[in-house]
Scaffold this active site. Structure first.
Site, mmCIF file in Angstrom:
data_model
loop_
_atom_site.group_PDB
_atom_site.id
_atom_site.type_symbol
_atom_site.label_atom_id
_atom_site.label_comp_id
_atom_site.label_asym_id
_atom_site.label_seq_id
_atom_site.Cartn_x
_atom_site.Cartn_y
_atom_site.Cartn_z
ATOM 1 N N GLY A 212 72.831 79.021 12.884
ATOM 2 C CA GLY A 212 72.865 80.461 12.654
ATOM 3 C C GLY A 212 73.996 80.829 11.720
ATOM 4 O O GLY A 212 74.475 79.999 10.940
ATOM 5 N N GLU A 234 75.482 74.492 12.664
ATOM 6 C CA GLU A 234 74.894 74.498 11.320
ATOM 7 C C GLU A 234 74.876 75.938 10.861
ATOM 8 O O GLU A 234 74.084 76.740 11.373
ATOM 9 C CB GLU A 234 73.469 73.946 11.357
ATOM 10 C CG GLU A 234 73.449 72.489 11.733
ATOM 11 C CD GLU A 234 72.175 71.798 11.283
ATOM 12 O OE1 GLU A 234 72.066 70.601 11.526
ATOM 13 O OE2 GLU A 234 71.308 72.455 10.687
ATOM 14 N N CYS A 268 68.843 78.351 4.487
ATOM 15 C CA CYS A 268 70.285 78.077 4.550
ATOM 16 C C CYS A 268 70.748 77.454 3.238
ATOM 17 O O CYS A 268 71.867 77.680 2.803
ATOM 18 C CB CYS A 268 70.607 77.177 5.725
ATOM 19 S SG CYS A 268 69.597 75.700 5.778
HETATM 20 P P1 NDP Z 1 72.441 84.417 13.957
HETATM 21 O O1 NDP Z 1 73.816 83.876 13.896
HETATM 22 O O2 NDP Z 1 72.247 85.883 13.952
HETATM 23 O O3 NDP Z 1 71.693 83.880 15.263
HETATM 24 C C1 NDP Z 1 71.580 82.493 15.572
HETATM 25 C C2 NDP Z 1 71.219 82.323 17.035
HETATM 26 O O4 NDP Z 1 72.337 82.675 17.852
HETATM 27 C C3 NDP Z 1 70.076 83.226 17.495
HETATM 28 O O5 NDP Z 1 69.282 82.539 18.437
HETATM 29 C C4 NDP Z 1 70.840 84.368 18.124
HETATM 30 O O6 NDP Z 1 70.069 85.120 19.018
HETATM 31 C C5 NDP Z 1 71.944 83.614 18.827
HETATM 32 N N1 NDP Z 1 73.103 84.421 19.221
HETATM 33 C C6 NDP Z 1 73.477 85.654 18.810
HETATM 34 N N2 NDP Z 1 74.659 86.020 19.389
HETATM 35 C C7 NDP Z 1 75.032 84.987 20.199
HETATM 36 C C8 NDP Z 1 76.151 84.718 21.040
HETATM 37 N N3 NDP Z 1 77.142 85.617 21.200
HETATM 38 N N4 NDP Z 1 76.215 83.536 21.680
HETATM 39 C C9 NDP Z 1 75.240 82.608 21.525
HETATM 40 N N5 NDP Z 1 74.159 82.791 20.732
HETATM 41 C C10 NDP Z 1 74.045 83.957 20.080
HETATM 42 O O7 NDP Z 1 71.652 83.733 12.737
HETATM 43 P P2 NDP Z 1 70.158 83.944 12.268
HETATM 44 O O8 NDP Z 1 69.204 83.572 13.334
HETATM 45 O O9 NDP Z 1 70.024 85.283 11.649
HETATM 46 O O10 NDP Z 1 70.012 82.818 11.139
HETATM 47 C C11 NDP Z 1 70.430 82.998 9.836
HETATM 48 C C12 NDP Z 1 71.696 82.211 9.571
HETATM 49 O O11 NDP Z 1 71.499 80.863 9.929
HETATM 50 C C13 NDP Z 1 72.094 82.191 8.107
HETATM 51 O O12 NDP Z 1 73.481 82.376 8.000
HETATM 52 C C14 NDP Z 1 71.700 80.802 7.658
HETATM 53 O O13 NDP Z 1 72.426 80.356 6.549
HETATM 54 C C15 NDP Z 1 71.968 80.004 8.887
HETATM 55 N N6 NDP Z 1 71.197 78.759 8.890
HETATM 56 C C16 NDP Z 1 71.856 77.588 8.658
HETATM 57 C C17 NDP Z 1 71.161 76.393 8.610
HETATM 58 C C18 NDP Z 1 71.864 75.109 8.348
HETATM 59 O O14 NDP Z 1 71.221 74.080 8.428
HETATM 60 N N7 NDP Z 1 73.132 75.087 8.018
HETATM 61 C C19 NDP Z 1 69.701 76.359 8.799
HETATM 62 C C20 NDP Z 1 69.115 77.655 9.032
HETATM 63 C C21 NDP Z 1 69.854 78.802 9.072
HETATM 64 P P3 NDP Z 1 69.240 86.380 18.499
HETATM 65 O O15 NDP Z 1 68.588 86.024 17.205
HETATM 66 O O16 NDP Z 1 68.267 86.544 19.567
HETATM 67 O O17 NDP Z 1 70.246 87.464 18.332
#
Ligand code: NDP
Length: 461
Positions: A212, A234, A268
């Protein structure tokens, strides 16, 4: 379950802006129950011979193939990803499954590392236990599968929290894993938003694998530190590509435009910054714009659509702010720059030239269909600008001279580098970020070893 007190999660169709489903979420109590069921079931799963777990995941591989259309449509409905790209992703999972199924046995084999009369030293591997897999929505099959497939093969139980924007996909994956023979308590879906993710981090788990954003990743890392948990993160990127003066301009422009705009730029490792040698700058920009003009924007259920809506409505504000700031800093808005006048979360493919590093566009993750193009005088300037970022996921060079490209790529502070390609992931190579792009590795044999812990055997006699 008492539905009257259960919080419901609305699933939106980003192409229409309408709620298409409502799912019950897991509160703290439900997360704890799931963690306890996983903990109970994990030892029996780990005790099965690896061959049995491989057979189960092999069946899952076939089920994914058999359910290609259903899976792709589910993902398109809730993320807005164009259907052809959803199909590509589901198909792409097969290559990753093939790699894990082939490489796990040798990677996790016990090794005798020393032997002398009366003494044997062996290195063996044991699963971590209960693994939390907190996942993103942009490539749910890839970023999910990179974790839960090797985790399950290694004998762990998995608590899988799909992003709230990919919950239906998460449930569909769980159904197939269960059909394939993964016991239900060994793979469980934890549904909900950020608070559910936070509850999962506080549950009795043994490791957390998060995909994320950097900001959420920090919160996950803080929580993991409190519980002394093994963690992998990641995170995001601001990936640069440098186009040298000796390229075929049309080919390089088409390839880099695809690298920037595929999945509406919500990858990403999407190209987020382009640096172009001054000798071909004008010609390159013309060819790039021509490619972007050819992208069909529209209904993600239509096979011909290349750019669909953004998955998250709120990201449109980020893109508008970056556009406004870039123009105020001297950028030339050559295409797009605003939301589209239609239902759903659409932002026009946006190209800004004369970009520079004072702009948010060149410094902060955009995660949308937007690109800044900056002119550079030479390789040294390109290297300096490409490394001028807190992120470090990927970096690429387009040019005909491999040695010159390698000289540049060796200097990149990133986990992955590309020559004459971009936005590419291989199951055989480690996927890792540096700086604010994260910690740890998925994919490759390193991404299998990430799900086990070593046990050192000293055997005398
Ligand atoms: P987020 O950081 O918004 O969310 C990631 C996950 O974390 C979701 O399941 C989210 O739940 C959950 N989450 C939110 N708040 C918390 C918390 N306090 N504690 C634990 N978990 C939590 O990212 P996105 O889903 O919007 O993804 C996009 C991002 O991911 C971009 O920055 C992208 O670059 C990165 N990414 C990186 C990759 C890599 O390989 N390096 C691959 C793919 C994406 P919910 O969505 O339900 O809020």
């Amino acid at each position: 379950m008492n539905r009257s007190t259960t919080q419901m999660l609305s699933i939106w169709n980003p192409a229409t802006g309408e709620i298409i489903e409502s799912l019950p979420t897991d509160d703290r109590g439900a997360v704890l129950e799931k963690a306890s069921r996983a903990r109970e079931a994990q030892p029996a799963w780990a005790a099965r011979p690896l061959k049995t777990r491989l057979e189960v995941l092999q069946r899952f591989r076939q089920l994914v193939k058999d359910n290609l259309e259903n899976l792709a449509h589910t993902t398109t409905r809730e993320t807005g990803k164009p259907i052809s790209q959803s199909r590509n992703e589901v198909k792409g999972l097969d290559g990753r499954l093939a790699f894990f199924l082939e490489a796990t046995e040798t990677t996790l084999a016990t090794r005798t590392v020393h032997e002398e009369p009366g003494l044997q030293e062996q290195l063996a591997w044991e699963p971590l236990g209960v693994v939390a897999n907190i996942s993103a929505w942009n490539y749910p099959y890839f970023v999910g599968g990179n974790v839960f497939v090797p985790a399950l093969l290694a004998g762990n139980a998995v608590l899988y929290k799909p992003s709230e924007h990919a919950s239906l996909t998460g449930q569909a994956l769980a159904d197939l894993l269960w059909q394939a023979g993964v016991p239900k308590p060994v793979f469980q879906v934890v549904l909900g938003g950020g608070s559910t993710g936070a509850a999962l981090m506080d549950a009795p788990i043994n490791a957390a694998f998060f995909t994320g954003s950097y900001s959420t990743g920090l919160r996950v890392a803080e929580s993991a530190a409190r519980h002394l948990l093994k963690t992998q993160l990641e995170l995001g990127g601001k990936d640069p590509v440098y186009v040298m003066e000796d390229v075929n301009v049309a080919t390089a422009a088409a390839a880099t435009a695809d690298g920037a705009f595929y999945n509406a730029g919500q990858s990403c490792c999407a190209i987020e910054r382009l640096y172009v040698h001054e000798k071909i700058y004008e010609a390159f920009v013309d060819a790039f714009l021509e490619t972007v003009d050819g992208f069909s924007v529209g209904d993600p259920q239509d096979d011909r659509t290349y750019i669909g809506p953004l998955t998250r409505a709120a990201q449109i504000d980020v893109l508008e702010a970056q556009t406004k700031d870039a123009v105020a800093q001297g950028g030339q808005l050559r295409r797009g720059g605003q939301r589209l006048e239609r239902a759903g979360f659409y932002f026009a493919p946006t190209v800004i030239t004369q970009a520079n590093h004072n702009m948010l566009l060149m410094r902060e993750e955009s995660f949308g269909p937007i690109i800044g193009i900056q002119k550079v005088a030479n390789d040294e300037e390109a290297v300096q600008l490409m490394n001028d970022t807190a992120y470090g996921l990927t970096a690429g060079v387009y040019g005909s001279d491999r040695a010159r490209a390698e000289t540049i790529l060796k200097q990149m502070h990133s986990g992955t580098v590309y020559w004459n390609c971009c936005d590419r992931v291989s199951p055989r190579l480690p996927w890792s970020g540096r700086g604010q792009s994260g910690l740890g590795t998925t994919l490759s044999t390193l991404g299998i070893s990430a799900f086990v812990q070593p046990k050192a055997w000293h055997l005398k006699g």
